[in-house]
Design an enzyme around this catalytic site. Structure first.
Site, PDB file in Angstrom:
ATOM      1  N   ARG A  68     108.134   0.807  13.641  1.00 59.30           N
ATOM      2  CA  ARG A  68     107.716   0.822  11.351  1.00 59.30           C
ATOM      3  C   ARG A  68     108.166  -0.071  11.117  1.00 59.30           C
ATOM      4  NH1 ARG A  68     109.402   4.704   7.466  1.00 59.30           N
ATOM      5  NH2 ARG A  68     110.026   6.128   9.444  1.00 59.30           N
ATOM      6  N   TYR A 121      86.187  -6.590  -2.013  1.00 55.92           N
ATOM      7  CA  TYR A 121      85.660  -5.268  -1.216  1.00 55.92           C
ATOM      8  C   TYR A 121      85.931  -4.219  -1.374  1.00 55.92           C
ATOM      9  CZ  TYR A 121      86.625  -3.572   3.399  1.00 55.92           C
ATOM     10  OH  TYR A 121      85.962  -2.525   4.424  1.00 55.92           O
ATOM     11  N   ASP A 193      92.500 -12.943  -1.314  1.00 56.36           N
ATOM     12  CA  ASP A 193      91.812 -11.929  -0.251  1.00 56.36           C
ATOM     13  C   ASP A 193      91.539 -13.098  -0.020  1.00 56.36           C
ATOM     14  OD1 ASP A 193      90.841 -10.958   1.562  1.00 56.36           O
ATOM     15  OD2 ASP A 193      90.248  -9.343   0.476  1.00 56.36           O
ATOM     16  N   LYS A 218      88.836  -8.780  10.904  1.00 57.00           N
ATOM     17  CA  LYS A 218      88.209  -9.742  10.829  1.00 57.00           C
ATOM     18  C   LYS A 218      87.648 -11.609  12.372  1.00 57.00           C
ATOM     19  CE  LYS A 218      85.985  -6.657   8.343  1.00 57.00           C
ATOM     20  NZ  LYS A 218      87.369  -6.987   6.060  1.00 57.00           N
TER      21      LYS A 218
HETATM   22  C1  LIG Z   1      86.952  -5.893   5.745  1.00 56.69           C
HETATM   23  C2  LIG Z   1      87.650  -6.037   4.585  1.00 56.69           C
HETATM   24  C3  LIG Z   1      88.925  -5.954   3.919  1.00 56.69           C
HETATM   25  C4  LIG Z   1      89.429  -4.074   4.716  1.00 56.69           C
HETATM   26  O1  LIG Z   1      89.931  -4.639   5.368  1.00 56.69           O
HETATM   27  P1  LIG Z   1      90.207  -3.556   7.076  1.00 56.69           P
HETATM   28  O2  LIG Z   1      91.089  -4.158   8.265  1.00 56.69           O
HETATM   29  O3  LIG Z   1      88.926  -3.049   7.247  1.00 56.69           O
HETATM   30  O4  LIG Z   1      91.106  -2.361   6.494  1.00 56.69           O
HETATM   31  C5  LIG Z   1      89.760  -6.196   2.867  1.00 56.69           C
HETATM   32  N1  LIG Z   1      88.977  -7.362   1.914  1.00 56.69           N
HETATM   33  C6  LIG Z   1      88.265  -7.990   2.918  1.00 56.69           C
HETATM   34  C7  LIG Z   1      87.391  -9.311   1.889  1.00 56.69           C
HETATM   35  C8  LIG Z   1      86.752  -7.351   3.831  1.00 56.69           C
HETATM   36  O5  LIG Z   1      86.208  -7.980   4.694  1.00 56.69           O
END
Ligand SMILES: *Cc1c(COP(=O)(O)O)cnc(C)c1O
Length: 405
Positions: A68, A121, A193, A218
């Protein structure tokens, strides 16, 4: 057998291109002669002496001690991500939302004011609209395409501005350099983000943004197999965020960190194909009679195309488009796809498509969807690395089938 000596950290060039960083950006952290990084599948780490144990137990972001707190596989992934984003360091977490919520909770306190976008998101929106106000943080939600509106929302007690670009559902953009400048002049932190762009297409820190967050689920993982997240920032911010991370515990499995490392090796190659496929497909979709409208920052028809050309090098996988004939025609179009898979997420090797309004029908009212800009006939597609002609054939056939229905 003796292990080859790994290269000393200071022999690593700092002027490598992204393609080289993805493959060799962690080379200085190699501990033996293995060409591929080992998986340190251990929750806890041995100390050789009481002194070494005390040093490990009291260190900030130790490589050993307890997973952790840190793990050698994380360090290798973090080295590459920091170099790609141009930040001092990076921190890995169990998911994009783990990274976003841990970062925000590490930085705000009761009495602070924060600014977030109209369109984020979905779970990020919930964090800002529902969670933070419960803990005495005041939140202003601002239309992100309007930099003047962001400027007008800033107050003396504003602690941070949360940005995301491109953003669902219409791939609208935020002017990162302009907002970074506004915030920096007032000593306000900025978080971006960068999931939808990836550092191959957009580097927010180079545009002045303090902290860059990612869903590594992603493009970074790239194969729709793992869930992971990352924060790229200064050592100073990383220390604060890491302390909150140890408390909240959104910890990535070492196996998934290793899969993420393997995914990163081909990130630049995949992005090249994804950018080319998506741009070609978006332009082609615009010419199809069954398609009403295409939203893609790489198209001249995108209302912020000039900004896209300024702050992005490529435009990413996600295309939003609307189908003539409303909700039912759209539902039948998505059901008719054979090559493109009917599933959420983005940035992996396979092309995925979802009928956005159908996805949110259970959680949002029609009015909420309208406010969020989600039209009943939107399709969100994440373009993969298949051959473009095969994608066009599949989508073209599904469009014609939809028309006939
Ligand atoms: C998928 C996504 C998230 C969240 O990510 P997880 O890995 O599913 O927790 C946050 N911001 C954007 C723009 C995303 O596409």
């Amino acid at each position: 057998m003796t292990a080859a000596t790994p290269p000393a950290p200071d022999t690593q060039p700092t002027d490598w291109h992204d393609e080289t960083i993805a493959l060799h950006g962690d080379a200085a952290l190699a501990q033996d002669a293995a060409v591929v990084a080992p998986i340190h599948y251990s929750a806890t780490f041995r100390a050789d002496s009481p002194q070494a144990f005390a040093a490990m137990a009291n260190a900030t972001r130790p490589t050993g001690l307890y997973t952790r707190y840190g793990n050698p596989v994380y360090k290798r992934v973090e080295a590459i991500l920091a170099e790609l984003e141009g930040t001092e360091t990076a921190l890995l977490m169990a998911s994009g939302m783990g990274a976003i919520s841990t970062t925000v909770l590490a930085l705000v306190s009761k009495g602070d004011h924060v600014v977030a976008q109209q369109r984020h998101y979905m779970s990020t929106t919930k964090l800002f609209e529902e969670v933070l106000p419960r803990f005495g943080v005041e939140v202003s939600i601002v239309e992100q395409t309007d930099t003047a509106a962001i400027a007008a929302a800033l107050r003396p007690e504003t602690r941070l501005v949360m940005l995301e670009t491109p953003a669902n559902p219409t791939l609208s953009l935020t002017d990162l350099a302009a907002v970074a400048k506004l915030a920096a002049a007032r000593g306000i932190l900025t978080i971006a983000d960068n999931t939808f762009a990836s550092p191959l297409n957009q580097k927010p820190h180079e545009l002045g943004i303090d902290i860059v967050v990612h869903s590594a689920t992603k493009y970074f993982g790239g194969h729709h197999d793992i869930t992971a997240g990352a924060v790229c920032c200064s050592e100073e911010h990383a220390e604060l965020i890491w302390k909150m991370h140890v408390t909240l515990g959104a910890v990535l499995s070492p196996m998934d960190a290793w899969l993420l490392l393997r995914g990163l090796r081909t990130l630049p190659l995949r992005m090249e194909r994804i950018n080319a496929n998506a741009l070609a497909l978006a332009a082609w979709l615009e010419q199809q009679p069954q398609v009403e409208r295409v939203h893609y920052p790489g198209l001249p028809s995108h209302p912020q195309h000039a900004l896209a050309l300024r702050q992005m090098k490529g435009f990413g996988a996600v295309i939003a488009f609307s189908i003539r004939g409303g909700f039912d025609a759209t539902s039948s179009f998505v059901a008719s796809l054979r090559l493109a898979t009917h599933a959420v997420s983005l940035g992996g090797v396979e092309t995925l498509a979802v009928h956005t309004a159908a996805m949110w029908a259970g959680t949002m009212t029609e009015a909420q969807m309208q406010a969020a800009g989600i039209e009943p006939n939107f399709v969100r597609m994440s373009v993969g690395v298949e051959h473009i002609e095969d994608l066009k054939a599949d989508i073209g056939r599904a469009l014609r089938a939809t028309q006939a229905a």
